[in-house]
Design a protein around this motif. Structure first.
Motif, mmCIF file in Angstrom:
data_model
loop_
_atom_site.group_PDB
_atom_site.id
_atom_site.type_symbol
_atom_site.label_atom_id
_atom_site.label_comp_id
_atom_site.label_asym_id
_atom_site.label_seq_id
_atom_site.Cartn_x
_atom_site.Cartn_y
_atom_site.Cartn_z
ATOM 1 N N ALA A 48 197.666 95.268 4.704
ATOM 2 C CA ALA A 48 196.813 94.878 5.823
ATOM 3 C C ALA A 48 197.609 94.014 6.795
ATOM 4 C CB ALA A 48 195.600 94.107 5.315
ATOM 5 N N ASN A 49 197.475 94.288 8.075
ATOM 6 C CA ASN A 49 198.160 93.493 9.094
ATOM 7 C C ASN A 49 197.329 92.245 9.358
ATOM 8 O OD1 ASN A 49 199.939 92.684 11.085
ATOM 9 N ND2 ASN A 49 198.897 93.851 12.686
ATOM 10 N N HIS A 50 197.487 91.293 8.463
ATOM 11 C CA HIS A 50 196.684 90.077 8.534
ATOM 12 C C HIS A 50 197.561 88.877 8.230
ATOM 13 C CE1 HIS A 50 193.461 87.177 7.535
ATOM 14 N NE2 HIS A 50 192.724 87.905 8.338
ATOM 15 N N ALA A 51 197.249 87.758 8.861
ATOM 16 C CA ALA A 51 198.075 86.547 8.715
ATOM 17 C C ALA A 51 198.211 86.126 7.261
ATOM 18 C CB ALA A 51 197.480 85.417 9.554
ATOM 19 N N SER A 52 197.145 86.262 6.470
ATOM 20 C CA SER A 52 197.195 85.822 5.077
ATOM 21 C C SER A 52 198.201 86.640 4.273
ATOM 22 C CB SER A 52 195.812 85.905 4.438
ATOM 23 O OG SER A 52 195.314 87.225 4.502
ATOM 24 N N VAL A 53 198.347 87.926 4.598
ATOM 25 C CA VAL A 53 199.337 88.763 3.918
ATOM 26 C C VAL A 53 200.741 88.392 4.386
ATOM 27 C CG1 VAL A 53 200.161 91.120 3.584
ATOM 28 C CG2 VAL A 53 197.710 90.648 3.589
ATOM 29 N N ARG A 54 200.904 88.209 5.686
ATOM 30 C CA ARG A 54 202.219 87.832 6.218
ATOM 31 C C ARG A 54 202.719 86.539 5.587
ATOM 32 N NH1 ARG A 54 203.967 89.933 11.306
ATOM 33 N NH2 ARG A 54 202.666 91.669 12.008
ATOM 34 N N GLU A 55 201.823 85.584 5.369
ATOM 35 C CA GLU A 55 202.215 84.290 4.800
ATOM 36 C C GLU A 55 202.819 84.441 3.414
ATOM 37 O OE1 GLU A 55 198.761 81.844 4.943
ATOM 38 O OE2 GLU A 55 198.771 81.674 7.137
ATOM 39 N N LEU A 56 202.362 85.443 2.660
ATOM 40 C CA LEU A 56 202.884 85.653 1.313
ATOM 41 C C LEU A 56 204.365 86.026 1.324
ATOM 42 C CD1 LEU A 56 199.989 87.691 -0.381
ATOM 43 C CD2 LEU A 56 200.553 85.292 -0.762
ATOM 44 N N TYR A 57 204.810 86.656 2.412
ATOM 45 C CA TYR A 57 206.179 87.169 2.480
ATOM 46 C C TYR A 57 207.028 86.437 3.517
ATOM 47 C CZ TYR A 57 204.071 90.902 -0.236
ATOM 48 O OH TYR A 57 203.400 91.605 -1.222
ATOM 49 N N GLN A 58 206.430 85.441 4.166
ATOM 50 C CA GLN A 58 207.141 84.686 5.194
ATOM 51 C C GLN A 58 208.298 83.904 4.581
ATOM 52 O OE1 GLN A 58 205.250 84.946 8.341
ATOM 53 N NE2 GLN A 58 207.309 84.624 9.174
ATOM 54 N N ASP A 59 209.416 83.844 5.291
ATOM 55 C CA ASP A 59 210.581 83.063 4.864
ATOM 56 C C ASP A 59 211.140 83.521 3.521
ATOM 57 O OD1 ASP A 59 210.258 81.464 7.164
ATOM 58 O OD2 ASP A 59 208.807 80.194 6.115
ATOM 59 N N LYS A 60 210.974 84.807 3.205
ATOM 60 C CA LYS A 60 211.514 85.361 1.956
ATOM 61 C C LYS A 60 212.517 86.477 2.253
ATOM 62 C CE LYS A 60 208.608 83.133 -0.915
ATOM 63 N NZ LYS A 60 207.586 82.612 -0.007
ATOM 64 N N ASP A 61 213.022 86.515 3.491
ATOM 65 C CA ASP A 61 213.995 87.529 3.914
ATOM 66 C C ASP A 61 213.406 88.943 3.911
ATOM 67 O OD1 ASP A 61 216.083 85.738 4.418
ATOM 68 O OD2 ASP A 61 216.677 85.731 2.303
ATOM 69 N N PHE A 62 212.109 89.056 4.124
ATOM 70 C CA PHE A 62 211.486 90.356 4.348
ATOM 71 C C PHE A 62 211.359 90.585 5.850
ATOM 72 C CE2 PHE A 62 209.915 89.577 0.013
ATOM 73 C CZ PHE A 62 210.119 90.825 -0.563
ATOM 74 N N LYS A 63 211.314 91.828 6.253
ATOM 75 C CA LYS A 63 211.152 92.197 7.653
ATOM 76 C C LYS A 63 209.767 92.775 7.867
ATOM 77 C CE LYS A 63 216.079 93.139 7.901
ATOM 78 N NZ LYS A 63 216.283 92.632 6.526
ATOM 79 N N PHE A 64 209.124 92.421 8.979
ATOM 80 C CA PHE A 64 207.772 92.867 9.284
ATOM 81 C C PHE A 64 207.784 93.854 10.449
ATOM 82 C CE2 PHE A 64 206.135 88.405 7.917
ATOM 83 C CZ PHE A 64 206.352 88.741 6.588
ATOM 84 N N LEU A 65 207.028 94.926 10.301
ATOM 85 C CA LEU A 65 206.799 95.864 11.389
ATOM 86 C C LEU A 65 205.306 96.176 11.439
ATOM 87 C CD1 LEU A 65 209.691 98.446 10.841
ATOM 88 C CD2 LEU A 65 209.566 96.707 12.629
#
Length: 267
Positions: A222-239
């Motif tokens: 899901a393109n949602h902030a709560s999901v992004r936070e789980l992977y933030q600053d972990k060297d993952f790339k978002f599209l």
């Protein structure tokens, strides 16, 4: 190779539009949320670990792998007998034989309302009959599917156990269950029946460990902030990508929705 199941949240649209996001080389292919298997049937990997927590899904794949000819014969019987009364008779059954389990699953998937998979509190499939009557489809190629599945390890399993087996050079394609209309109605952060928030957290932790071991990861979510936070600053790339929603009673009401793709590598 066309998937044999219609699956809510299936990734046929992703295969058609975004395969350039996949790494060019990998060792073993691992898919812990198999469902309709669109990505697997597109990639056709030589070595694969395939899993799903849904036993009906796994029985279908195992039956194709082990006895596809008998499975086709069972589907032909369903086609001949298909009717309102027959549909509900088959829906009420719980066969023990693997091939009968698989043929029941495929038959119901193809003739139920909108291809939805839903069970009641007792775990029994309860979707009413839909408008489609074709049990045998022109795109069916169970022999080729069986040949492809011959080298695959197929398991009914929790996703974490499968991801924890990923090693350096393996490719994990993770497509967890999540709310279809999260952009309009708000992301259901706590949906214990579908996929709980603690499951999302476990998934993130599992994928991070796999990445640290050298596995390559492609995940849709899901393109949602709560999901992004789980992977933030972990060297993952978002599209962010968009797709047409396929879950609606009316084709006119189906719209486009954004989804998040999370990568461990440069596309």
């Amino acid at each position: 190779m066309t998937p044999f199941l219609k699956w809510a949240g299936g990734k046929r649209w992703f295969v058609h539009k975004h395969t350039e996001l996949l790494p060019k080389k990998f060792n073993r292919y691992i898919e812990p949320f198999l469902g309709g298997g669109s990505m697997f049937f597109h990639i056709k990997p030589q070595h694969a670990l395939l899993g799903d927590a849904n036993p009906d899904v796994i029985s279908a794949y195992k039956a194709i792998k082990d006895d596809w000819k008998n499975l086709v014969q069972q589907l032909e019987i369903h086609q001949i007998n298909h009717s309102d009364q027959y549909y509900y008779q088959i829906r009420a059954k719980t066969p023990n034989c693997l091939v009968e389990q698989a043929s029941r699953m495929i038959y119901l998937n193809r003739t139920c309302f909108n291809g939805i998979y839903r069970v009641n509190r007792n775990g029994l499939f309860n979707v009413p009959r839909g408008s489609k009557n074709s049990v045998i489809l022109p795109t069916d190629d169970f022999e080729s599917m069986a040949n492809l599945l011959a080298s695959a390890d197929i398991r009914c399993s929790d996703f974490q156990k499968l991801i924890d087996e990923a090693q350096e050079g393996d490719l994990i394609f993770a497509d967890p269950p999540y709310t279809v209309r999260h952009n309009l109605n708000g992301f259901v952060k706590y949906n214990e029946k579908l996929f709980s928030w603690s499951d999302q957290e476990r998934l993130a932790e599992s994928l991070l460990r796999a990445k640290d071991r050298g596995a390559q990861i492609v995940m849709t979510n899901a393109n949602h902030a709560s999901v992004r936070e789980l992977y933030q600053d972990k060297d993952f790339k978002f599209l962010t990508v968009s797709r047409a929603s396929s879950i609606s009673a009316s084709t006119k009401s189906r719209k486009r929705f954004e989804e998040l793709v999370i990568l461990s590598h440069s596309s």
